[in-house]
Every structure is written in structure tokens, then in C-alpha cells.
Design a protein around this motif. Structure first.
Motif, PDB file in Angstrom:
ATOM      1  N   HIS A   1       0.817  -1.207   0.000  1.00  0.00           N
ATOM      2  CA  HIS A   1       0.000   0.000   0.000  1.00  0.00           C
ATOM      3  C   HIS A   1       0.855   1.263   0.000  1.00  0.00           C
ATOM      4  O   HIS A   1       0.581   2.209  -0.731  1.00  0.00           O
ATOM      5  N   GLN A   2       1.909   1.274   0.822  1.00  0.00           N
ATOM      6  CA  GLN A   2       2.765   2.451   0.940  1.00  0.00           C
ATOM      7  C   GLN A   2       3.757   2.563  -0.221  1.00  0.00           C
ATOM      8  O   GLN A   2       4.122   3.650  -0.617  1.00  0.00           O
ATOM      9  N   GLY A   3       4.231   1.442  -0.705  1.00  0.00           N
ATOM     10  CA  GLY A   3       5.187   1.445  -1.811  1.00  0.00           C
ATOM     11  C   GLY A   3       6.632   1.604  -1.393  1.00  0.00           C
ATOM     12  O   GLY A   3       7.514   1.696  -2.241  1.00  0.00           O
ATOM     13  N   ALA A   4       6.897   1.656  -0.098  1.00  0.00           N
ATOM     14  CA  ALA A   4       8.274   1.812   0.383  1.00  0.00           C
ATOM     15  C   ALA A   4       8.353   1.285   1.817  1.00  0.00           C
ATOM     16  O   ALA A   4       7.339   1.100   2.493  1.00  0.00           O
ATOM     17  N   THR A   5       9.585   1.068   2.268  1.00  0.00           N
ATOM     18  CA  THR A   5       9.788   0.632   3.652  1.00  0.00           C
ATOM     19  C   THR A   5       9.968   1.880   4.510  1.00  0.00           C
ATOM     20  O   THR A   5      11.076   2.273   4.849  1.00  0.00           O
ATOM     21  N   ASN A   6       8.860   2.475   4.893  1.00  0.00           N
ATOM     22  CA  ASN A   6       8.898   3.675   5.725  1.00  0.00           C
ATOM     23  C   ASN A   6       8.532   3.322   7.165  1.00  0.00           C
ATOM     24  O   ASN A   6       8.462   2.148   7.524  1.00  0.00           O
ATOM     25  N   SER A   7       8.297   4.327   7.994  1.00  0.00           N
ATOM     26  CA  SER A   7       8.017   4.087   9.410  1.00  0.00           C
ATOM     27  C   SER A   7       6.722   3.298   9.613  1.00  0.00           C
ATOM     28  O   SER A   7       6.619   2.498  10.548  1.00  0.00           O
ATOM     29  N   THR A   8       5.744   3.505   8.752  1.00  0.00           N
ATOM     30  CA  THR A   8       4.483   2.766   8.866  1.00  0.00           C
ATOM     31  C   THR A   8       4.715   1.273   8.673  1.00  0.00           C
ATOM     32  O   THR A   8       4.135   0.447   9.385  1.00  0.00           O
ATOM     33  N   PHE A   9       5.567   0.925   7.725  1.00  0.00           N
ATOM     34  CA  PHE A   9       5.901  -0.480   7.495  1.00  0.00           C
ATOM     35  C   PHE A   9       6.574  -1.085   8.722  1.00  0.00           C
ATOM     36  O   PHE A   9       6.234  -2.184   9.150  1.00  0.00           O
ATOM     37  N   TRP A  10       7.528  -0.359   9.304  1.00  0.00           N
ATOM     38  CA  TRP A  10       8.262  -0.895  10.451  1.00  0.00           C
ATOM     39  C   TRP A  10       7.368  -1.006  11.686  1.00  0.00           C
ATOM     40  O   TRP A  10       7.522  -1.929  12.497  1.00  0.00           O
ATOM     41  N   ILE A  11       6.417  -0.099  11.851  1.00  0.00           N
ATOM     42  CA  ILE A  11       5.457  -0.218  12.948  1.00  0.00           C
ATOM     43  C   ILE A  11       4.610  -1.476  12.760  1.00  0.00           C
ATOM     44  O   ILE A  11       4.344  -2.215  13.717  1.00  0.00           O
ATOM     45  N   SER A  12       4.219  -1.738  11.525  1.00  0.00           N
ATOM     46  CA  SER A  12       3.444  -2.945  11.238  1.00  0.00           C
ATOM     47  C   SER A  12       4.249  -4.201  11.530  1.00  0.00           C
ATOM     48  O   SER A  12       3.725  -5.172  12.082  1.00  0.00           O
ATOM     49  N   VAL A  13       5.523  -4.206  11.180  1.00  0.00           N
ATOM     50  CA  VAL A  13       6.387  -5.362  11.467  1.00  0.00           C
ATOM     51  C   VAL A  13       6.503  -5.572  12.967  1.00  0.00           C
ATOM     52  O   VAL A  13       6.374  -6.703  13.468  1.00  0.00           O
ATOM     53  N   LEU A  14       6.728  -4.491  13.716  1.00  0.00           N
ATOM     54  CA  LEU A  14       6.877  -4.581  15.168  1.00  0.00           C
ATOM     55  C   LEU A  14       5.590  -5.085  15.824  1.00  0.00           C
ATOM     56  O   LEU A  14       5.637  -5.992  16.672  1.00  0.00           O
ATOM     57  N   LEU A  15       4.454  -4.545  15.432  1.00  0.00           N
ATOM     58  CA  LEU A  15       3.186  -4.991  16.016  1.00  0.00           C
ATOM     59  C   LEU A  15       2.869  -6.441  15.656  1.00  0.00           C
ATOM     60  O   LEU A  15       2.311  -7.192  16.462  1.00  0.00           O
ATOM     61  N   THR A  16       3.236  -6.854  14.451  1.00  0.00           N
ATOM     62  CA  THR A  16       2.983  -8.235  14.042  1.00  0.00           C
ATOM     63  C   THR A  16       3.882  -9.198  14.812  1.00  0.00           C
ATOM     64  O   THR A  16       3.455 -10.298  15.183  1.00  0.00           O
ATOM     65  N   LEU A  17       5.119  -8.807  15.073  1.00  0.00           N
ATOM     66  CA  LEU A  17       6.036  -9.669  15.823  1.00  0.00           C
ATOM     67  C   LEU A  17       5.649  -9.766  17.296  1.00  0.00           C
ATOM     68  O   LEU A  17       5.806 -10.821  17.907  1.00  0.00           O
ATOM     69  N   LEU A  18       5.181  -8.656  17.866  1.00  0.00           N
ATOM     70  CA  LEU A  18       4.784  -8.695  19.270  1.00  0.00           C
ATOM     71  C   LEU A  18       3.544  -9.570  19.452  1.00  0.00           C
ATOM     72  O   LEU A  18       3.568 -10.543  20.188  1.00  0.00           O
ATOM     73  N   PHE A  19       2.487  -9.179  18.813  1.00  0.00           N
ATOM     74  CA  PHE A  19       1.255  -9.953  18.813  1.00  0.00           C
ATOM     75  C   PHE A  19       0.651  -9.810  17.428  1.00  0.00           C
ATOM     76  O   PHE A  19       0.593  -8.721  16.889  1.00  0.00           O
ATOM     77  N   TRP A  20       0.176 -10.867  16.898  1.00  0.00           N
ATOM     78  CA  TRP A  20      -0.292 -10.865  15.515  1.00  0.00           C
ATOM     79  C   TRP A  20      -1.523  -9.977  15.341  1.00  0.00           C
ATOM     80  O   TRP A  20      -1.655  -9.248  14.357  1.00  0.00           O
TER      81      TRP A  20
END
Length: 145
Positions: free
Chosen positions: A114-133
């Protein structure tokens, strides 16, 4: 097929010229009906095309001088090119449905697409997915939709 294409080009050229030239007076009712149909087509609704309207537009187009015909065809080609460019840039609703499904299965991938790049929104999504799905899914759905 060639007659239909040429008729469509004629109708489009007459409608575009009538829209842009406000000083042109239309005296006969068949031309008014043609312009109503073309205005409906431009606004997105599909007009009912009669054989009489197409025949009238063809005869009007053929009565123009060669230079005027070339100018009208050139104008129609320009509008067709703009339409194709706008249609190519438009995103459909199918993309949102697929991204929503992907946000449930793989949240960071949906956010990245959706974003088209690895920006802060992507990394927040990765962190939240790793903590709890589940928080990752909720964040991805909010981001995508």
C-alpha cells in the motif's frame, strides 16, 4: 465497424467543440439531442445511440472542410489520450479487497504494497505483528483501508 468508429469520433468531436465554444448556437433539434447524448456520455452515463443521430453526425462531419475535420479528429485523439492516462492511473476497488485479505494474512506485506516503500508505517506494522499478531492485523487494516 469503421463507420461506427468514425461516427463515434464525429459525435465526440462535435460535443467537445460545443462544450468549449460557448458562442456556438445550435438551431435544430437533432443537434440538441446529439449534444445531450454526448454530455451524458462525458458525465459517465451511457446514452442511447440511434442510427439517425449517428447518420446526422456523419453528414455534419462530412460537410466540414478538410482542415476542420483534421482539427476535430486531432482534438478527439487528445481527449482519448487523456482518458486513457486517467484510466491507467485509477485504482480499482479490487485492490482494496486484496489488500484487506493480505492485511489479515501478512500485515507487513499489505502495508508495504500500500505504501510502496519501507517507511516508518511499514516498520510499525512489522513490530506490532512480531509482538502480537492481532495488533499487526488491526494496524494493517487501518492503514490499507
Amino acid at each position: 465497424m469503421k463507420k461506427i468508429l468514425l461516427g463515434t469520433l464525429c459525435l465526440a468531436s462535435f460535443s467537445f467543440s460545443s462544450i468549449h465554444a460557448s458562442s456556438v448556437e445550435i438551431s435544430n433539434n437533432s443537434n440538441k439531442e446529439t449534444n445531450k447524448n454526448m454530455a451524458a456520455e462525458i458525465s459517465g452515463t451511457q446514452p442511447n445511440w440511434d442510427d439517425a443521430v449517428v447518420t446526422d453526425a456523419m453528414s455534419n462531419f462530412k460537410s466540414l472542410s478538410r482542415v476542420e475535420r483534421k482539427a476535430r479528429v486531432k482534438e478527439v485523439k487528445k481527449y482519448l489520450k487523456e482518458y486513457k492516462a486517467n484510466a491507467a492511473n485509477a485504482t480499482g476497488s479490487n485492490d482494496k479487497v486484496l489488500l484487506a485479505i493480505l492485511a489479515i494474512l501478512l500485515p507487513p506485506l499489505a502495508v508495504y504494497l500500500h505504501q510502496g516503500a519501507t517507511n516508518s508505517t511499514f516498520w510499525i506494522s512489522v513490530l506490532l505483528t512480531l509482538l502480537f499478531w492481532l495488533p499487526g492485523v488491526i494496524f494493517a487494516l487501518i492503514t490499507v483501508l
